[in-house]
Design a protein around this motif. Sequence first.
Motif, PDB file in Angstrom:
ATOM      1  N   HIS A  18      65.377  26.669  14.848  1.00 44.41           N
ATOM      2  CA  HIS A  18      65.637  27.815  14.584  1.00 44.41           C
ATOM      3  C   HIS A  18      66.044  28.443  13.244  1.00 44.41           C
ATOM      4  N   HIS A  27      68.894  18.602  13.357  1.00 46.58           N
ATOM      5  CA  HIS A  27      70.153  19.592  13.028  1.00 46.58           C
ATOM      6  C   HIS A  27      71.402  18.922  12.731  1.00 46.58           C
ATOM      7  N   GLU A  73      67.381  31.852  19.073  1.00 43.33           N
ATOM      8  CA  GLU A  73      67.957  30.292  19.904  1.00 43.33           C
ATOM      9  C   GLU A  73      69.714  30.992  20.152  1.00 43.33           C
ATOM     10  N   GLU A  74      69.802  31.958  19.227  1.00 44.97           N
ATOM     11  CA  GLU A  74      71.359  31.655  19.542  1.00 44.97           C
ATOM     12  C   GLU A  74      71.285  32.249  20.398  1.00 44.97           C
ATOM     13  N   GLN A  79      77.725  20.136  13.725  1.00 44.72           N
ATOM     14  CA  GLN A  79      77.785  20.910  14.270  1.00 44.72           C
ATOM     15  C   GLN A  79      79.613  20.390  15.215  1.00 44.72           C
ATOM     16  N   ASP A  81      72.534  25.766  10.300  1.00 46.83           N
ATOM     17  CA  ASP A  81      72.354  25.385  11.441  1.00 46.83           C
ATOM     18  C   ASP A  81      71.445  26.104  11.729  1.00 46.83           C
ATOM     19  N   GLY A  82      70.519  25.512  12.321  1.00 48.30           N
ATOM     20  CA  GLY A  82      68.570  25.119  12.582  1.00 48.30           C
ATOM     21  C   GLY A  82      67.889  24.601  11.265  1.00 48.30           C
ATOM     22  N   HIS A 128      70.639  23.378  22.019  1.00 49.89           N
ATOM     23  CA  HIS A 128      69.540  23.382  21.830  1.00 49.89           C
ATOM     24  C   HIS A 128      68.142  23.739  22.203  1.00 49.89           C
TER      25      HIS A 128
HETATM   26 MN    MN Z   1      71.667  25.605  15.467  1.00 51.37          MN
END
Ligand code: MN
Length: 445
Positions: free
Chosen positions: A113, A222, A158-159, A225, A124-125, A390
């Motif tokens: 994403h 990914h 996605e978020e 995180q 992120d994504g 995810h």
């Molecule tokens: Mn993500």
Amino acid sequence: MISRRAFLSMAGASALASPMRVWGRAQSPPAIDAARLRRRLESLSTYGRPPGGTFASGVSRVAYSVADVTARAWMLEEIKSAGVAPRLDAAGNIYARLAGGEPNRPPILFGSHIDSVPGGGNFDGDLGVMAALEVIHAVQAAGLKTRHPLEFVLWAHEESTAFGKGTACSRIVAGDLKPGDLDQVWNGMRRADAIRRIGGDPDRIETVVRPKGSWHAYLELHIEQGGTLDRAKVPIGIVEGIVAIHRYDVVVEGFANHAGTTPMGERQDALVAASTLVLAVREIAASRQGRQVGTVGRLEVEPNSPNVIPGRVALSVEFRDLSEATLRELGEAVKARAAAIARDTKTTIALTLATTNPSAPAHAGVQDAIGRAADQLGLQTRRLPSGAGHDAQMIASLCPMGMIFVPSVGGISHSPRELTSWDDCARGANTLLGAVLELDRRDSV
Ligand code: MN
Ligand code: HGY
Ligand code: MN
């Protein structure tokens, strides 16, 4: 572009270095273009960058925002420049397919994403999307014809910032769409209108749903995180499973009154009740062995004026763990505490389970393919769970799923300080490429 010689030395004596047994003429091994991967990530970072900011300032590219809409339009051009034709489904997910030699085989799907949290980072994504595009480039540049079609995907929304719902459009693909979902309102926008803003068509939303077996496998690269890989100095993570998420919408109703004339003993202070609940969530999550986590990330006070006793507070409460049974127990515990807090503060506290993400084990065969790809590149790996949610956990219900992690420096994410080294980005993308080709060699995963 890394040279063929460098790639071969990295790949060692491996299936990738030998002539591809996939289709037609012997081919040279494919490799991603690390410089182009970096360029695209740096370009994407300009969409949602704070005014006067730099790459290090991160992004706010919340789903359906102007930054998201314009970044998606730019992505359509980038996808075309990779030699494939983007197509949107009615939810706004963007797919692009590279034909395989045996068109009746189900495609291998890979992507991620590009929407972010407010004040988010550049990886992120984003890394998973640009690495997926690199796979499409690399296969063509090497003159390869895989057996399975290869399908790039950019998941919309996605978020969970928008509408309080995460993995919102991949979950529709997996069949999770309830009547009224598209009537939800957030920031003055109906979900159906939001979907139109990104090119979707809510009137045909049912066409988004895909049946089990639609794909041979799903892969997502990914950033971790978290700090496991960074601390261990291991470049590639093989995800064993993705945590379940239970997210509650909570409303605390008290009684708004004058801050100066209302005696302390006569108050029904919604913010005092909510604050007590925030601390209770932390206590409940920390009160038992295990990796479960609990967070209150959103809190809105009404009327939010210094001279008024808050009459109403809306907040989010979420718990995450690999075990859904644990999440149910944590939910029961927080409900019991909320009832006691409401009594003590003469308020009412309503908790609604608003969103659930199922925990999703990664398929052993896909994990094995990732491991082989990393081995061929001479990269050390570590298996680990994903504490982040995810899109992969939604798609896991439709086909074998696997995720590749690369280190997050300091374990920081959902922050402008989110950082993964360019070398780790390239290692992750080459591992994704190798895993796709490994899965392509298999009739079943
Ligand atoms: Mn993500
Ligand atoms: O919330 C998550 O875990 C993911 O970053 N969307
Ligand atoms: Mn995220």
